[in-house]
Design a protein around this motif. Structure first.
Motif, PDB file in Angstrom:
ATOM      1  N   LEU A   1       0.836  -1.214   0.000  1.00 46.08           N
ATOM      2  CA  LEU A   1       0.000   0.000   0.000  1.00 46.08           C
ATOM      3  C   LEU A   1       0.863   1.253   0.000  1.00 46.08           C
ATOM      4  CD1 LEU A   1      -2.698  -1.236   2.500  1.00 46.08           C
ATOM      5  CD2 LEU A   1      -3.169  -0.429   0.189  1.00 46.08           C
ATOM      6  N   LEU A   2       1.904   1.254   0.810  1.00 47.68           N
ATOM      7  CA  LEU A   2       2.774   2.437   0.878  1.00 47.68           C
ATOM      8  C   LEU A   2       3.504   2.653  -0.446  1.00 47.68           C
ATOM      9  CD1 LEU A   2       4.181   2.063   4.500  1.00 47.68           C
ATOM     10  CD2 LEU A   2       2.878   3.997   3.615  1.00 47.68           C
ATOM     11  N   ALA A   3       3.994   1.556  -1.017  1.00 47.15           N
ATOM     12  CA  ALA A   3       4.733   1.681  -2.275  1.00 47.15           C
ATOM     13  C   ALA A   3       3.808   2.177  -3.389  1.00 47.15           C
ATOM     14  CB  ALA A   3       5.358   0.340  -2.658  1.00 47.15           C
ATOM     15  N   THR A   4       2.643   1.547  -3.526  1.00 45.92           N
ATOM     16  CA  THR A   4       1.727   1.952  -4.603  1.00 45.92           C
ATOM     17  C   THR A   4       1.119   3.318  -4.334  1.00 45.92           C
ATOM     18  OG1 THR A   4      -0.038   0.680  -3.509  1.00 45.92           O
ATOM     19  CG2 THR A   4       1.141  -0.389  -5.323  1.00 45.92           C
ATOM     20  N   GLY A   5       1.042   3.704  -3.057  1.00 43.51           N
ATOM     21  CA  GLY A   5       0.477   5.017  -2.735  1.00 43.51           C
ATOM     22  C   GLY A   5       1.448   6.156  -2.957  1.00 43.51           C
ATOM     23  N   PHE A   6       2.725   5.946  -2.640  1.00 41.45           N
ATOM     24  CA  PHE A   6       3.675   7.053  -2.648  1.00 41.45           C
ATOM     25  C   PHE A   6       4.624   7.087  -3.836  1.00 41.45           C
ATOM     26  CE2 PHE A   6       2.687   9.460   0.964  1.00 41.45           C
ATOM     27  CZ  PHE A   6       2.220   8.605   1.948  1.00 41.45           C
ATOM     28  N   LEU A   7       4.923   5.944  -4.448  1.00 39.56           N
ATOM     29  CA  LEU A   7       5.830   5.989  -5.599  1.00 39.56           C
ATOM     30  C   LEU A   7       5.290   6.870  -6.716  1.00 39.56           C
ATOM     31  CD1 LEU A   7       7.255   2.341  -5.731  1.00 39.56           C
ATOM     32  CD2 LEU A   7       8.461   4.456  -5.147  1.00 39.56           C
ATOM     33  N   PRO A   8       3.988   6.794  -7.059  1.00 40.44           N
ATOM     34  CA  PRO A   8       3.494   7.715  -8.097  1.00 40.44           C
ATOM     35  C   PRO A   8       3.619   9.180  -7.689  1.00 40.44           C
ATOM     36  CG  PRO A   8       1.968   5.904  -7.774  1.00 40.44           C
ATOM     37  CD  PRO A   8       2.965   5.830  -6.662  1.00 40.44           C
TER      38      PRO A   8
ATOM     39  N   ARG B   1       5.957   6.349 -12.344  1.00 40.06           N
ATOM     40  CA  ARG B   1       4.651   6.164 -12.981  1.00 40.06           C
ATOM     41  C   ARG B   1       4.410   4.700 -13.295  1.00 40.06           C
ATOM     42  NH1 ARG B   1       2.416  10.792 -11.598  1.00 40.06           N
ATOM     43  NH2 ARG B   1       3.621  12.594 -12.275  1.00 40.06           N
ATOM     44  N   PHE B   2       3.292   4.181 -12.833  1.00 40.31           N
ATOM     45  CA  PHE B   2       2.875   2.819 -13.176  1.00 40.31           C
ATOM     46  C   PHE B   2       1.413   2.678 -12.772  1.00 40.31           C
ATOM     47  CE2 PHE B   2       2.762   0.856  -8.898  1.00 40.31           C
ATOM     48  CZ  PHE B   2       3.468   1.803  -8.167  1.00 40.31           C
ATOM     49  N   GLY B   3       0.787   1.601 -13.225  1.00 36.28           N
ATOM     50  CA  GLY B   3      -0.626   1.359 -12.908  1.00 36.28           C
ATOM     51  C   GLY B   3      -0.753   0.879 -11.484  1.00 36.28           C
ATOM     52  N   TRP B   4      -0.963   1.818 -10.570  1.00 34.65           N
ATOM     53  CA  TRP B   4      -0.885   1.498  -9.142  1.00 34.65           C
ATOM     54  C   TRP B   4      -2.236   1.210  -8.507  1.00 34.65           C
ATOM     55  CZ3 TRP B   4      -3.510   4.734  -5.812  1.00 34.65           C
ATOM     56  CH2 TRP B   4      -3.913   5.965  -6.343  1.00 34.65           C
ATOM     57  N   VAL B   5      -3.317   1.683  -9.123  1.00 31.44           N
ATOM     58  CA  VAL B   5      -4.611   1.671  -8.436  1.00 31.44           C
ATOM     59  C   VAL B   5      -5.071   0.243  -8.119  1.00 31.44           C
ATOM     60  CG1 VAL B   5      -7.056   2.275  -8.593  1.00 31.44           C
ATOM     61  CG2 VAL B   5      -5.315   3.856  -9.450  1.00 31.44           C
ATOM     62  N   THR B   6      -4.958  -0.660  -9.101  1.00 33.30           N
ATOM     63  CA  THR B   6      -5.454  -2.027  -8.877  1.00 33.30           C
ATOM     64  C   THR B   6      -4.684  -2.708  -7.763  1.00 33.30           C
ATOM     65  OG1 THR B   6      -6.093  -2.178 -11.192  1.00 33.30           O
ATOM     66  CG2 THR B   6      -5.884  -4.255  -9.983  1.00 33.30           C
TER      67      THR B   6
ATOM     68  N   ALA C   1      -4.337  -4.710  -2.299  1.00 29.22           N
ATOM     69  CA  ALA C   1      -3.556  -4.773  -1.047  1.00 29.22           C
ATOM     70  C   ALA C   1      -4.392  -4.247   0.115  1.00 29.22           C
ATOM     71  CB  ALA C   1      -2.262  -3.962  -1.191  1.00 29.22           C
ATOM     72  N   GLY C   2      -5.229  -3.246  -0.149  1.00 24.43           N
ATOM     73  CA  GLY C   2      -6.124  -2.739   0.882  1.00 24.43           C
ATOM     74  C   GLY C   2      -7.127  -3.788   1.337  1.00 24.43           C
ATOM     75  N   MET C   3      -7.623  -4.567   0.405  1.00 29.74           N
ATOM     76  CA  MET C   3      -8.542  -5.649   0.748  1.00 29.74           C
ATOM     77  C   MET C   3      -7.818  -6.721   1.575  1.00 29.74           C
ATOM     78  SD  MET C   3     -11.602  -5.045  -0.351  1.00 29.74           S
ATOM     79  CE  MET C   3     -11.272  -3.398   0.206  1.00 29.74           C
ATOM     80  N   VAL C   4      -6.582  -7.033   1.184  1.00 25.22           N
ATOM     81  CA  VAL C   4      -5.784  -8.012   1.939  1.00 25.22           C
ATOM     82  C   VAL C   4      -5.584  -7.519   3.371  1.00 25.22           C
ATOM     83  CG1 VAL C   4      -3.500  -9.076   2.135  1.00 25.22           C
ATOM     84  CG2 VAL C   4      -4.637  -8.951  -0.094  1.00 25.22           C
ATOM     85  N   LEU C   5      -5.268  -6.235   3.520  1.00 24.43           N
ATOM     86  CA  LEU C   5      -5.074  -5.674   4.864  1.00 24.43           C
ATOM     87  C   LEU C   5      -6.380  -5.715   5.656  1.00 24.43           C
ATOM     88  CD1 LEU C   5      -3.180  -4.266   6.878  1.00 24.43           C
ATOM     89  CD2 LEU C   5      -3.903  -2.080   5.891  1.00 24.43           C
TER      90      LEU C   5
END
Lengths: 208, 56
Positions: A8-15, A20-25, A30-34
């Motif tokens: 979550l932290l990586a996909t939230g903050f790297l963009p 740049r990458f497709g982070w939303v999915t 990962a949020g559902m897993v958490l």
């Protein structure tokens, strides 16, 4: 839980910092897993483990005050040994709980904006002002997680805390560490029944 | 430093979009400041314990 948090932290903050990458999915999965991990953790902590071990009591406050007095050179009686968790650990856990719950609640609200096999997105479910509040809370809670992560990794790697880190990975502490760092009157876990571990004299995280 | 991000709606109203990422460095700095303060405390406390054990 840790892997989901890091994803979550990586996909939230790297963009945000320009990667740049497709982070939303990845982010919402990962949020559902958490979320599932927390739905397992909270009842387990409440009913199978000792929830009171995470409560801040008067003895914790007394020990914290004594640590503060010694830190500023006032001397006095030394702090007693903690039960299962020290005051610092309890306070950290409560801070992390508040931050992660804020992230989860706002993140789950944002799921209304995602097309999933179970529902179609509805961005008009909340007013634009309310969505703004949701995103502000989510953003600041996410930034607070960065601070908590830095502190967490630091204390996990401190030489005198490595036995803690080992216990988080392997699930036990040695009898020597247990007696050195914990008060048996405040935390009396079950002794290991495994013959192999009994040879090492380990203490496992099980309630009797 | 902005604390929130805002935009203009099609009707010219100011709308709250989300948190500003400008304070991110504050949170990162707070984490490292905590690390530095504790590391200094640990070094000083260790030195004090070593002096005390030398005297006893």
């Amino acid at each position: 839980m840790a892997a989901a948090m890091l994803a979550l932290l990586a996909t939230g903050f790297l963009p945000i910092v320009g990667v740049r990458f497709g982070w939303v999915t990845i982010h919402w999965i990962a949020g559902m897993v958490l979320t599932v991990a927390l739905l397992f953790h909270i009842p387990r902590a409440m009913f199978w483990l000792d929830l009171r071990s995470m409560a801040v009591g008067l003895r914790d406050l007394r020990d914290g005050w004594r640590i503060f007095r010694r830190t500023v050179g006032r001397g006095g009686a030394g702090p007693g040994k903690p039960g299962k968790y020290s005051l610092a650990q309890k306070l950290y856990h409560h801070a992390a709980t508040a931050v992660v719950l804020a992230l989860l609640v706002t993140g789950l609200l944002m799921m209304a904006k995602i097309d999933t096999p179970f529902w179609q997105r509805d961005p008009y479910w909340l007013s634009s002002y309310t969505w703004g509040i949701v995103y502000v809370v989510h953003g600041y809670a996410a930034m607070a997680t960065i601070t908590l992560l830095i502190a967490h990794v630091y204390f996990a790697l401190r030489p005198e805390k490595l036995w803690y880190t080992r216990s988080m990975i392997l699930g036990w502490v040695s009898r020597a560490d247990y007696h050195a760092y914990h008060d048996p009157a405040r935390w009396a876990p079950a002794q290991s029944e495994s013959p192999r571990r009994a040879d090492r004299g380990t203490v496992e995280n099980r309630t009797t | 430093m902005e604390l929130v991000r805002e935009s203009q709606s099609v009707w010219g109203q100011t709308e709250l979009v989300g948190a500003s990422w400008e304070p991110l460095w504050v949170f990162v700095a707070a984490g490292f400041a905590l690390v530095l303060i504790h590391a200094l405390y640990a070094v000083l406390a260790g030195a004090k314990r070593a002096r005390h054990s030398d005297r006893t």
